[in-house]
Design a protein around this motif. Structure first.
Motif, PDB file in Angstrom:
ATOM      1  N   GLY A 101       0.805  -1.223   0.000  1.00  0.00           N
ATOM      2  CA  GLY A 101       0.000   0.000   0.000  1.00  0.00           C
ATOM      3  C   GLY A 101       0.832   1.264   0.000  1.00  0.00           C
ATOM      4  O   GLY A 101       0.387   2.298   0.507  1.00  0.00           O
ATOM      5  N   ALA A 103       2.510   4.665  -1.231  1.00  0.00           N
ATOM      6  CA  ALA A 103       1.984   5.754  -2.067  1.00  0.00           C
ATOM      7  C   ALA A 103       3.000   6.887  -2.176  1.00  0.00           C
ATOM      8  O   ALA A 103       2.649   8.057  -2.159  1.00  0.00           O
ATOM      9  CB  ALA A 103       0.670   6.266  -1.488  1.00  0.00           C
ATOM     10  N   GLY A 108       1.603   4.641  -7.090  1.00  0.00           N
ATOM     11  CA  GLY A 108       1.111   4.125  -5.822  1.00  0.00           C
ATOM     12  C   GLY A 108      -0.059   4.919  -5.284  1.00  0.00           C
ATOM     13  O   GLY A 108      -1.042   4.356  -4.789  1.00  0.00           O
ATOM     14  N   LEU A 112      -3.971   3.548  -4.737  1.00  0.00           N
ATOM     15  CA  LEU A 112      -4.655   3.602  -3.448  1.00  0.00           C
ATOM     16  C   LEU A 112      -5.951   4.401  -3.525  1.00  0.00           C
ATOM     17  O   LEU A 112      -6.915   4.109  -2.824  1.00  0.00           O
ATOM     18  CB  LEU A 112      -3.739   4.218  -2.385  1.00  0.00           C
TER      19      LEU A 112
END
Length: 480
Positions: A101, A103, A108, A112
C-alpha cells in the motif's frame, strides 16, 4: 468487442518488457479506449515519455510532485476518471509496493485512491517470480480482488528461459476486454452476503435475518438481468431451493434472467458465478490459415444456457463458432488458446468452471506475417509447433481456483481410461468424457461419462441440450 467510451489508466513500471506497453496502448486505442499513460521512475528508464504520449495521444502522467500535473489533474482525479487501471508490465518491486500500500509515487497514490478493477501483467526474471516474497505479494493482491494475466513461459532478456515473461499485448487486451465487458464486475455479491448473515445467525442460535433491502425500488422490483442486485424482501416460503431443474428450464420458456417476481433463492444457482468455455481455438499459421479442433460449440453453449436457466451468472468464453449466443449470458469471444486463458483468468473469481472448449494443444512457433506461398516444387513447408497453455490445469491450480472445476475429455479410444488419467493429471474435480470417433464434434447428440474421484457415471446417448441440463443439475447439487 469495442472498447469505445472506456477509459484505461496504463501504469508502466520498470521492466525491460516495458516496450510492449506501447503496443498494448496502440491496441487499446485501436479498440476505441481512451488511454492515459503513467510512467513510473523505473518505467521511464525503458520507455521515453514522448513515445508513450505519442501512442496514447493524451497527456502523460509521471510525477506525484509535479506542481503542473497536480494542478491540472491531480492523483485523485487521475484515479477517478478511469474505468480500469492496468499495470503492464508490473515489476517485482511494483507488486511489493502495491501489496504494502505504498503511495510515495504517482502510481502508488493513484492505485490507493482507485476503488475499481485493477489488472496486473507481471514481468520479471523467473527466479524473482518464483520467490516466496513475490508469491506472498501476489496472493495478497489477489485476495484484494486484483486480476492477473500471465506471466508466460519463454525466453527472457538475460538469456534464460522460464515463467516470468510479460503476457503478449493481445492477451492483455483480451483480459481487459473481459473485465470491461462484465456488467457486474466489482458489484457486491448480495446473495453471498445474505447467506453469510444467515450462517452467523444460525451459529448464534437466532432466526436468520431477511435479505437486506438495497436500492430505492419497491420490494418487488428487479434490475434488468440481475435479480439479486435488486431491492427485494424475500418471502420465507420462497427462500428454500425448489426442485426446479435445468431439464425443466430447457422447456420452460424465458431464461430466469427474464423472469419477474421470482425470489433470488428460488433458483438453485442464484447468486453463483460460473465460467464456461466453448468452441475451438484457432492458432494462426499465417493471416489466412490456422490450426484448430473440430468443435461446433454446441455442447459448451448449451451448458452455459442450462446454467443460466438455473439462475447462475454465466461468463462464456467462446472460440470462433457459428452457433448463437445463449440468452442472459456474458460472452467473451477469443481466437487463440492464449487469449482464452487470459479471458478465463480475468473472469475469476467464480464458484464453478466448466471447460468444454476444444483447445488446440499446439500452435505454430512462428506464424508467417504474410500468406505462405506454395513453392514451385510443391514441397510442404516445415512446421515447428510449440505447446499452448494448459487452461484446465492452470485454472485447477490457480490461486483463485473455482470451488468446482470440470474438464472435458474428447477421446476416440479407451475413453474411460484416458479420462481417469486426465482427471489425475489436470487436478480438476470432474471430467466429462465422450467418444468423438463419430459425429459428436458437430452433431446434436452426445454420449458422455461423468468421471470423478468416486467413480464413473455412464449417461445414455442424449441431445446435447439434455446433457447440458443434466450437468447443470449436478453443478447445482455440488454447490448447494
Amino acid at each position: 468487442m469495442t472498447l469505445s467510451g472506456k477509459r484505461v489508466l496504463l501504469i508502466v513500471s520498470g521492466s525491460v518488457a516495458a516496450y510492449k506497453a506501447l503496443e498494448l496502448a496502440r491496441l487499446l486505442g485501436k479498440a476505441g479506449a481512451a488511454v492515459t499513460g503513467l510512467l513510473t521512475a523505473g518505467g521511464a528508464r525503458f520507455v521515453t515519455p514522448h513515445a508513450l504520449q505519442a501512442v496514447t495521444n493524451r497527456p502523460l502522467a509521471e510525477s506525484l510532485w509535479s506542481l503542473e500535473e497536480e494542478a491540472e489533474r491531480g492523483h485523485i482525479r487521475l484515479a477517478r476518471e478511469t474505468d480500469l487501471v492496468v499495470v503492464a508490465p508490473a515489476s517485482a518491486d511494483r507488486l511489493a509496493r502495491m501489496a504494502a500500500g505504498m503511495a510515495d509515487d504517482l502510481a502508488g497514490a493513484a492505485l490507493l485512491a482507485w476503488g475499481g478493477p485493477v489488472l496486473v501483467a507481471p514481468a520479471m526474471n523467473p527466479s524473482m517470480w518464483s520467490h516466496p516474497a513475490t508469491g506472498a505479494n501476489v496472493a495478497t493482491l489477489m485476495a484484494r480482488g486484483v486480476t492477473f494475466v500471465g506471466p508466460e513461459d519463454g525466453p527472457m532478456a538475460e538469456a534464460e528461459s522460464g515463467t516470468g515473461r510479460l503476457a503478449e499485448p493481445a492477451n492483455i487486451l483480451a483480459a481487459i476486454t473481459a473485465i470491461l465487458s462484465d456488467p457486474e464486475h466489482g458489484a457486491p455479491d448480495f446473495a453471498l452476503e445474505d447467506a453469510l448473515d444467515a450462517a452467523i445467525a444460525a451459529q448464534e442460535g437466532r432466526p436468520a435475518p431477511a435479505p437486506a433491502r438495497r436500492g430505492g425500488g419497491s420490494p418487488s422490483s428487479f434490475s434488468d438481468g440481475h435479480p439479486h442486485a435488486a431491492d427485494h424482501q424475500a418471502d420465507p416460503s420462497e427462500a428454500a431451493p425448489s426442485t426446479f431443474s435445468a431439464s425443466q428450464a430447457a422447456t420452460a420458456g424465458p431464461a430466469p434472467h427474464a423472469l419477474r417476481g421470482t425470489a433470488p433463492g428460488a433458483l438453485p444457482l442464484s447468486g453463483r458465478h460460473v465460467l464456461v468455455t466453448s468452441g475451438p481455438t484457432h492458432e494462426p499459421l499465417d493471416p489466412v490459415r490456422y490450426l484448430a479442433n473440430r468443435s461446433s460449440g454446441k455442447q459448451g453453449h448449451s451448458i452455459a444456457a442450462a446454467l443460466a436457466a438455473l439462475g447462475a451468472r454465466v461468463t462464456l468464453v467462446s472460440g470462433p463458432v457459428t452457433v448463437p449466443d445463449p440468452d442472459g449470458v456474458t460472452v467473451m469471444r477469443v481466437e487463440t488458446a492464449r487469449e482464452m486463458l487470459a479471458a478465463c483468468e480475468a473472469a475469476l473469481p467464480a464458484d464453478a468452471a466448466v471447460f468444454a472448449a476444444a483447445v488446440a494443444d499446439w500452435r505454430p512457433a512462428d506464424p508467417a506475417p504474410q500468406k505462405m506461398k506454395k513453392p514451385a516444387d510443391d514441397a510442404a513447408p516445415p512446421l515447428a509447433l510449440v505447446p499452448n497453455p494448459d487452461i484446465l490445469a492452470t485454472l485447477s491450480r490457480h490461486p483463485r481456483r473455482p470451488r468446482l472445476v470440470i474438464g472435458f475429455a474428447a477421446e476416440t479410444e479407451r475413453v474411460i481410461e484416458h479420462a481417469r488419467a486426465k482427471l489425475a493429471r489436470k487436478g480438476c474435480d470432474w471430467i466429462v468424457a465422450n467418444d468423438v470417433s463419430g459425429d459428436a464434434m458437430g452433431g446434436a447428440e452426445n454420449t458422455v461419462h461423468l468421471v470423478t474421484a468416486n467413480g464413473v457415471e455412464d449417461w445414455p446417448r442424449l441431445p446435447k441440450v439434455e446433457v447440458a441440463a443434466r450437468l447443470a443439475d449436478r453443478v447445482a447439487e455440488a454447490l448447494a
